[in-house]
Write a protein that holds these residues in place. Structure first.
Motif, short mmCIF file in Angstrom:
data_model
loop_
_atom_site.label_atom_id
_atom_site.label_comp_id
_atom_site.label_asym_id
_atom_site.label_seq_id
_atom_site.Cartn_x
_atom_site.Cartn_y
_atom_site.Cartn_z
N GLY A 111 93.99 -58.94 58.40
CA GLY A 111 93.89 -60.09 59.48
C GLY A 111 92.50 -60.72 59.11
N LEU A 112 91.83 -60.29 59.67
CA LEU A 112 89.98 -61.07 60.07
C LEU A 112 90.28 -61.81 58.95
CD1 LEU A 112 88.63 -58.93 62.40
CD2 LEU A 112 90.13 -60.64 63.24
N SER B 266 85.79 -58.38 66.36
CA SER B 266 87.24 -58.37 66.03
C SER B 266 88.32 -58.24 66.42
CB SER B 266 86.13 -57.30 64.47
OG SER B 266 86.19 -57.06 64.06
N LEU B 267 87.97 -56.89 67.88
CA LEU B 267 88.81 -56.53 68.52
C LEU B 267 89.67 -57.99 69.47
CD1 LEU B 267 87.78 -53.32 69.48
CD2 LEU B 267 89.49 -53.87 68.13
N ALA B 268 88.95 -58.71 69.63
CA ALA B 268 89.49 -59.77 69.95
C ALA B 268 90.18 -60.94 69.34
CB ALA B 268 88.47 -60.58 71.21
N ARG B 269 89.27 -61.20 68.21
CA ARG B 269 90.08 -61.69 67.72
C ARG B 269 91.40 -61.74 66.67
NH1 ARG B 269 87.00 -66.19 65.07
NH2 ARG B 269 88.71 -66.01 63.13
N TYR B 270 91.51 -59.83 66.66
CA TYR B 270 92.77 -59.81 66.76
C TYR B 270 93.75 -59.40 67.23
CZ TYR B 270 95.93 -56.77 63.52
OH TYR B 270 97.00 -56.63 63.10
N ASP C 242 92.47 -65.41 64.12
CA ASP C 242 92.28 -65.36 65.65
C ASP C 242 93.27 -65.97 66.61
OD1 ASP C 242 90.20 -65.86 67.90
OD2 ASP C 242 88.79 -67.52 66.72
N ARG C 243 93.40 -64.77 67.90
CA ARG C 243 94.24 -64.52 68.07
C ARG C 243 93.82 -65.21 69.59
NH1 ARG C 243 96.92 -60.01 65.13
NH2 ARG C 243 98.28 -60.79 64.23
#
Length: 326
Positions: A148-149, A94-98, A154-155
């Protein structure tokens, strides 16, 4: 055997030989070059980057060699990264995708699934910052992230591109056309043609085009997927790259107009995608609500869209008047 440079007082060796002498795997060596931990020099014979003997001696004489150097380029995937940060893999993802954890590289596994890798050193730093404690220990992630997720955010690809363009522009050094080519290689060819209508200039950019990481045989499904990941796609990101290309082109035209020298023969087709090297500051994430910026005047360096700070997100959320979920 290593080949020395053209001047007797500055011997150099090929990257493969340098990696062996520094006790690094080839991937570790390339990443160390990308991060600026190992300095390279251009091959005067046109064969790519090389490493000066003095640079190898400097690194080998450093305290803690080679363990400290290896630690600085150690990478981990989601499972190991979650263990380092003492969070569940789902929280890590979650932290990585954000966009709060920025990948440094990626590869495609045998199922053509993208596997993102992160610097272990950066993950430890993130986990050690007190301002990030709530992100790691709260029962639920902040509502800003959850929303956001839920919308499919997915940034990771754009954050990799933002980081990698820094690697490439640093490798380009003082060559303004090489710097412009570094930006152009992460844009769709149609965007490049729109910004660079002169075919002579496009030929020069093609000649200076840096090599990008290779994934699969040219034309394969894996190679096509990798090329998609390496091409700017989100509207505000594309707008920023276009503005940056316009700016770097103005500098290149001013310093070295195409008419001053002979143009290289344009390559018959796209250059093969092969590994590259150099370094950059960590890229930051951009909120989904950030509007698409208008192209900046060429006289000014275009500023990237407003970032979401990768550290201290809780204070950022409070400034926006939102209370993170506990």
């Amino acid at each position: 055997m290593s080949r020395t440079g053209t001047t007797p007082d500055r011997p150099t060796c090929a990257p493969s030989r340098a990696a062996r002498e520094l006790d690094l795997k080839r991937g570790e060596f390339e990443l160390a070059v990308n991060l600026g931990l190992i300095r390279t020099v251009p091959d005067e014979g046109g064969g790519g980057r090389r490493v000066a003997r003095a640079e190898i001696d400097r690194l080998r004489s450093g305290e803690g060699f080679p363990d400290i150097l290896r630690e600085r380029v150690a990478t981990v995937g989601t499972t190991e990264g979650a263990r380092l940060m003492e969070v569940a893999p789902t929280r890590f993802t979650s932290l990585a995708r954000y966009g709060l954890l920025v990948p440094v590289t990626f590869y495609l596994n045998r199922y053509r699934t993208v596997v993102w890798l992160y610097l272990a050193e950066e993950l430890r730093q993130f986990a050690a910052e007190r301002s990030n404690a709530g992100l790691l220990t709260a029962r639920r992630t902040p509502v800003e992230i959850r929303e956001g997720l839920k919308a499919g955010m997915d940034r990771r690809p754009r954050n990799w591109r933002g980081r990698h363009v820094g690697f490439l522009t640093r490798e380009a050094g003082g060559d303004p056309w090489a710097r412009a080519a570094a930006v152009a290689c992460l844009l769709d060819p149609a965007d490049v043609a729109d910004i660079v209508p002169d075919p002579r200039e496009r030929a020069l950019l093609a000649d200076r085009r840096p090599r990008l990481p290779a994934h699969g045989a040219p034309g394969s499904a894996a190679a096509e997927l990798a090329e998609e990941l390496m091409t700017a796609s989100e509207p505000d990101e594309v707008s920023w790259f276009r503005a940056d290309l316009a700016h770097t082109l103005e500098e290149a035209r001013r310093r070295h107009p195409v008419a001053e020298g002979l143009l290289p023969t344009p390559p018959p087709g796209p250059r093969p995608l092969t590994p590259t090297a150099t370094a950059t500051p960590t890229a930051t994430a951009t909120p989904a609500s950030t509007p698409t910026p208008a192209p900046a005047p060429v006289a000014e360096r275009p500023a990237p869209p407003e970032p979401t700070p990768p550290h201290g997100l809780l204070s950022w959320l409070r400034r926006r008047g939102r209370r993170p979920a506990g």
